[in-house]
Scaffold this motif. Structure first.
Motif, PDB file in Angstrom:
ATOM      1  N   ALA A  48      -1.452  -7.258   5.117  1.00  0.00           N
ATOM      2  CA  ALA A  48      -0.878  -6.121   5.838  1.00  0.00           C
ATOM      3  C   ALA A  48      -1.139  -4.811   5.098  1.00  0.00           C
ATOM      4  N   THR A  49      -1.084  -4.849   3.762  1.00  0.00           N
ATOM      5  CA  THR A  49      -1.333  -3.649   2.966  1.00  0.00           C
ATOM      6  C   THR A  49      -2.759  -3.153   3.177  1.00  0.00           C
ATOM      7  N   ARG A  50      -3.733  -4.078   3.161  1.00  0.00           N
ATOM      8  CA  ARG A  50      -5.128  -3.686   3.370  1.00  0.00           C
ATOM      9  C   ARG A  50      -5.320  -3.068   4.752  1.00  0.00           C
ATOM     10  N   ILE A  51      -4.687  -3.651   5.756  1.00  0.00           N
ATOM     11  CA  ILE A  51      -4.793  -3.090   7.108  1.00  0.00           C
ATOM     12  C   ILE A  51      -4.193  -1.692   7.143  1.00  0.00           C
ATOM     13  N   GLY A  52      -3.044  -1.532   6.485  1.00  0.00           N
ATOM     14  CA  GLY A  52      -2.404  -0.221   6.445  1.00  0.00           C
ATOM     15  C   GLY A  52      -3.275   0.831   5.778  1.00  0.00           C
ATOM     16  N   TYR A  53      -3.912   0.466   4.663  1.00  0.00           N
ATOM     17  CA  TYR A  53      -4.792   1.406   3.973  1.00  0.00           C
ATOM     18  C   TYR A  53      -5.992   1.796   4.840  1.00  0.00           C
ATOM     19  N   GLY A  54      -6.403   0.887   5.715  1.00  0.00           N
ATOM     20  CA  GLY A  54      -7.558   1.159   6.573  1.00  0.00           C
ATOM     21  C   GLY A  54      -7.210   1.829   7.885  1.00  0.00           C
ATOM     22  N   ALA A  55      -5.928   2.087   8.119  1.00  0.00           N
ATOM     23  CA  ALA A  55      -5.486   2.651   9.401  1.00  0.00           C
ATOM     24  C   ALA A  55      -4.778   3.986   9.210  1.00  0.00           C
ATOM     25  N   THR A  56      -5.255   4.763   8.258  1.00  0.00           N
ATOM     26  CA  THR A  56      -4.574   6.005   7.903  1.00  0.00           C
ATOM     27  C   THR A  56      -4.398   6.935   9.091  1.00  0.00           C
ATOM     28  N   ARG A  57      -5.404   7.028   9.962  1.00  0.00           N
ATOM     29  CA  ARG A  57      -5.300   7.950  11.097  1.00  0.00           C
ATOM     30  C   ARG A  57      -4.128   7.589  12.008  1.00  0.00           C
ATOM     31  N   VAL A  58      -3.840   6.311  12.121  1.00  0.00           N
ATOM     32  CA  VAL A  58      -2.709   5.869  12.931  1.00  0.00           C
ATOM     33  C   VAL A  58      -1.411   5.999  12.148  1.00  0.00           C
ATOM     34  N   SER A 138       0.874   8.076  -5.843  1.00  0.00           N
ATOM     35  CA  SER A 138       1.223   6.798  -5.221  1.00  0.00           C
ATOM     36  C   SER A 138       0.062   6.205  -4.436  1.00  0.00           C
ATOM     37  N   ASN A 139      -0.104   4.891  -4.557  1.00  0.00           N
ATOM     38  CA  ASN A 139      -0.956   4.160  -3.626  1.00  0.00           C
ATOM     39  C   ASN A 139      -0.159   3.985  -2.340  1.00  0.00           C
ATOM     40  N   PHE A 140      -0.489   4.807  -1.336  1.00  0.00           N
ATOM     41  CA  PHE A 140       0.286   4.787  -0.105  1.00  0.00           C
ATOM     42  C   PHE A 140      -0.644   4.875   1.095  1.00  0.00           C
ATOM     43  N   TYR A 141      -0.085   5.101   2.263  1.00  0.00           N
ATOM     44  CA  TYR A 141      -0.803   4.875   3.521  1.00  0.00           C
ATOM     45  C   TYR A 141      -1.210   6.147   4.260  1.00  0.00           C
ATOM     46  N   GLY A 142      -0.999   7.302   3.632  1.00  0.00           N
ATOM     47  CA  GLY A 142      -1.354   8.553   4.284  1.00  0.00           C
ATOM     48  C   GLY A 142      -0.186   9.255   4.936  1.00  0.00           C
TER      49      GLY A 142
END
Length: 242
Positions: A48-58, A138-142
């Motif tokens: 889920a974390t990898r998906i989140g990192y790849g979906a920053t625009r959303v 922070s390593n975060f999601y945007g």
């Protein structure tokens, strides 16, 4: 070592509560009656974390609750396909409506605990604001700016280095350098506070920053060259003598 004029904070596990997100998710699963071990949840968490990192625009438009719901939903998708047999059977038998209720229950439990941690940190950070320039690394999601705004913490930080926004993830030194540059602060005049030796303390130490390890586990008694100071609670930051 010169006078410390700037404090850089990690976010997850540091400002939002004294535990890694994986451990808090594990507690939230247990709280709603979903029994799973840390080892079993770990790959779903990473997925889920990898998906989140790849979906920053959303994700960039999400507040905390929407972010957590997004992550838990993807955790459940992974667990339904690749989780332990008993849990896979339960999730299949629950149907879409049942799975949705479980996702909401885990989300609500996690958000309650996280919101309480953020409210506590707000009381700790407030008095420091007049003494130091402050930033978050922070390593975060945007969407960390939105999460901080919801928690009324944003006004305390001059800059936020959100890995998904700037395209650099800890422990790469560039994410720390980005924050220091925006603070107009030399590494020797800054301290990094975080719960990870490898992602927070070690890279900051190499750059020449003072390092503070927030550790609430038994291993905190171990010496570490990467940590100049070890604390057991975010409250102790206000008591440190620089």
């Amino acid at each position: 070592m010169g006078t410390i004029s700037a404090l850089l904070f990690d976010f997850g596990g540091t400002l939002d509560g004294p535990a890694h997100w994986l451990d808090r998710f594990l507690g939230s699963y247990s709280a709603v009656g979903v029994e799973i071990t840390r080892a079993e949840l770990d790959p779903a968490f990473d997925h889920a974390t990898r998906i989140g990192y790849g979906a920053t625009r959303v994700v960039a438009r999400f507040g905390l609750t929407d972010l957590v719901r997004f992550l838990v939903g993807h955790q459940f998708e992974y667990l339904r396909k690749s989780g332990p047999d008993q849990l896979r059977a339960r999730l299949d038998d629950s149907g879409a409506a049942g799975r949705h209720r479980l996702v909401e229950a885990v989300t609500n439990s996690f958000v309650r605990e996280t919101s309480a941690g953020l409210a506590h940190s707000r009381k700790v950070i407030g008095p420091l604001h007049s003494r130091f320039k402050m930033a978050i690394v922070s390593n975060f999601y945007g969407n960390l700016d939105r999460v901080l705004g919801e928690a009324k913490l944003d006004r305390f930080f001059a800059t936020v280095a959100d890995s998904s926004r700037i395209g650099i993830f800890k422990p790469a030194p560039g994410i720390f350098e980005d924050a220091l540059k925006k603070l107009q602060c030399a590494p020797q005049s800054a301290a990094m506070i975080g719960d990870s030796l490898s992602k927070d303390c070690a890279p900051a130490h190499i750059l020449g920053m003072r390092t503070v390890w927030l550790c609430t586990e038994p291993r905190c008694g171990e010496d570490s060259a990467a940590a100049d100071v070890t604390i057991r609670s975010i409250d102790e930051v206000a008591q440190l003598q620089w």
